[in-house]
Design an enzyme around this catalytic site. Structure first.
Site, PDB file in Angstrom:
ATOM      1  N   ASN A  17       0.827  -1.579  -0.084  1.00  0.00           N
ATOM      2  CA  ASN A  17      -0.086   0.016   0.050  1.00  0.00           C
ATOM      3  C   ASN A  17       0.828   1.887  -0.132  1.00  0.00           C
ATOM      4  OD1 ASN A  17      -2.967  -0.604   0.036  1.00  0.00           O
ATOM      5  ND2 ASN A  17      -2.419  -2.028   1.881  1.00  0.00           N
ATOM      6  N   ARG A  95       0.528  -2.278  14.677  1.00  0.00           N
ATOM      7  CA  ARG A  95       0.735  -1.673  16.585  1.00  0.00           C
ATOM      8  C   ARG A  95      -0.139  -0.987  16.992  1.00  0.00           C
ATOM      9  NH1 ARG A  95       3.938  -3.290  19.563  1.00  0.00           N
ATOM     10  NH2 ARG A  95       4.833  -1.381  20.651  1.00  0.00           N
ATOM     11  N   ASN A 111      -6.043   5.185   8.230  1.00  0.00           N
ATOM     12  CA  ASN A 111      -5.531   3.526   8.346  1.00  0.00           C
ATOM     13  C   ASN A 111      -6.350   3.166   7.025  1.00  0.00           C
ATOM     14  OD1 ASN A 111      -4.350   0.949   8.694  1.00  0.00           O
ATOM     15  ND2 ASN A 111      -6.532   1.125   9.975  1.00  0.00           N
ATOM     16  N   HIS A 113      -7.841  -0.630   5.794  1.00  0.00           N
ATOM     17  CA  HIS A 113      -8.404  -2.018   6.231  1.00  0.00           C
ATOM     18  C   HIS A 113      -8.827  -2.713   5.618  1.00  0.00           C
ATOM     19  CE1 HIS A 113      -9.891  -5.020  10.027  1.00  0.00           C
ATOM     20  NE2 HIS A 113     -10.639  -4.936   9.399  1.00  0.00           N
ATOM     21  N   GLU A 146      -9.708   5.870  18.548  1.00  0.00           N
ATOM     22  CA  GLU A 146      -9.398   5.239  20.007  1.00  0.00           C
ATOM     23  C   GLU A 146      -9.259   3.937  19.615  1.00  0.00           C
ATOM     24  OE1 GLU A 146      -8.776   6.073  24.113  1.00  0.00           O
ATOM     25  OE2 GLU A 146      -8.204   8.115  23.595  1.00  0.00           O
ATOM     26  N   ALA A 177      -7.770  -3.401  -4.825  1.00  0.00           N
ATOM     27  CA  ALA A 177      -8.508  -2.719  -4.324  1.00  0.00           C
ATOM     28  C   ALA A 177      -8.023  -2.044  -3.548  1.00  0.00           C
ATOM     29  CB  ALA A 177      -9.604  -3.174  -3.885  1.00  0.00           C
TER      30      ALA A 177
HETATM   31  C1  GRF Z   1      -3.226  -4.492   4.136  1.00  0.00           C
HETATM   32  O1  GRF Z   1      -4.113  -5.437   3.828  1.00  0.00           O
HETATM   33  C2  GRF Z   1      -3.642  -3.324   4.786  1.00  0.00           C
HETATM   34  O2  GRF Z   1      -5.150  -3.529   4.524  1.00  0.00           O
HETATM   35  C3  GRF Z   1      -3.859  -4.111   6.072  1.00  0.00           C
HETATM   36  O3  GRF Z   1      -2.646  -4.582   5.930  1.00  0.00           O
HETATM   37  C4  GRF Z   1      -1.884  -5.338   5.146  1.00  0.00           C
HETATM   38  C5  GRF Z   1      -0.686  -4.544   4.775  1.00  0.00           C
HETATM   39  O4  GRF Z   1       0.224  -4.562   3.388  1.00  0.00           O
HETATM   40  N1  GRF Z   1      -4.102  -2.749   7.174  1.00  0.00           N
HETATM   41  P1  GRF Z   1       0.773  -4.280   2.449  1.00  0.00           P
HETATM   42  O5  GRF Z   1       2.525  -4.257   3.262  1.00  0.00           O
HETATM   43  O6  GRF Z   1       0.871  -2.570   2.404  1.00  0.00           O
HETATM   44  O7  GRF Z   1       1.461  -4.828   1.053  1.00  0.00           O
END
Ligand code: GRF
Length: 215
Positions: A17, A95, A111, A113, A146, A177
């Site tokens: 990402n 974390r 973030n 997810h 939080e 995606a």
């Molecule tokens: C991704 O699936 C993200 O949504 C989640 O952890 C994974 C991280 O993958 N929080 P990368 O390190 O970005 O390849």
């Protein structure tokens, strides 16, 4: 173009990402620039990717600081400020945050997810989506508050769950995606547009034809 928003990206692992954000930010018309990639894990593979792209990196190991979560976060926070970041993107940063870091960056931390929140917060989202028989799955970019995997949703991308999907095939579809969603949402945030047009944060990827409607 207006000043580009200085952004730091926090990672713990492969950083795909983060790479998507770096690629987007390498375009001259992108409204944000990446000023720092920081990891809590020594040798996280994403750090090498960032360095190769000429982006500043830092490692703030949490190991050895057990029981001192906030002490670790104070070091992270100092590095973020030192780099001049005005927004923080968590991208696979494994974390749990304390109120210290969350409040220090309140409203300025995002973030991603791998589920359509509020469904499946936490870990193993793809396995849980398969077990639940979900027909649509996907990913969410939200502001960090939080509570874990909570906070105002800024964007979501949905993908179908296909017959024969395994955790791995579904994860790969969602990850692709994620790589489209995160840069799009960050751009909207940097332009001050995020959340203003709710449907602008919605992506429906690889849509299946609806039964009976296909020609
Ligand atoms: C991704 O699936 C993200 O949504 C989640 O952890 C994974 C991280 O993958 N929080 P990368 O390190 O970005 O390849």
């Amino acid at each position: 173009m207006a000043e580009r928003l200085p952004v730091a990206v926090l990672i713990s692992g492969r950083g795909s990402n983060m790479r998507a954000l770096l690629e987007a930010a390498s375009r001259p018309d992108y409204p944000a620039r990446i000023v720092l990639v920081l990891s809590n894990v020594v040798g996280a593979p994403g750090l090498a990717v960032a360095s190769a792209a000429g982006v500043a990196t830092a490692t703030v190991p949490h190991k050895g600081l057990t029981g001192a979560r906030e002490a670790h976060e104070r070091l992270v926070d100092a590095a973020l400020r030192e780099a001049g970041a005005e927004l923080v993107c968590l991208a696979g940063y494994m974390r749990l945050l304390t109120p210290f870091l969350v409040s220090a960056w309140a409203g300025r931390m995002l973030n991603i997810h791998p589920s359509l929140l509020p469904a499946f917060p936490g870990l193993d989202t793809h396995r849980r989506a398969l077990e639940a028989g979900a027909k649509l799955h996907g990913c969410t970019v939200h502001r960090v508050t939080e509570a874990m995997d909570d906070g105002p949703i800024l964007g979501q991308a949905a993908v179908p769950v296909l017959a024969g999907d395994t955790e791995a095939t579904l994860a790969a579809r969602v990850l692709a995606a994620e790589h489209r969603l995160y840069p799009a949402v960050l751009a909207a945030v940097a332009r001050g547009e995020a959340g203003r047009v709710p449907e602008a944060g919605a992506m429906l990827l690889n849509p299946l034809p609806l039964p009976g409607l296909a020609d």
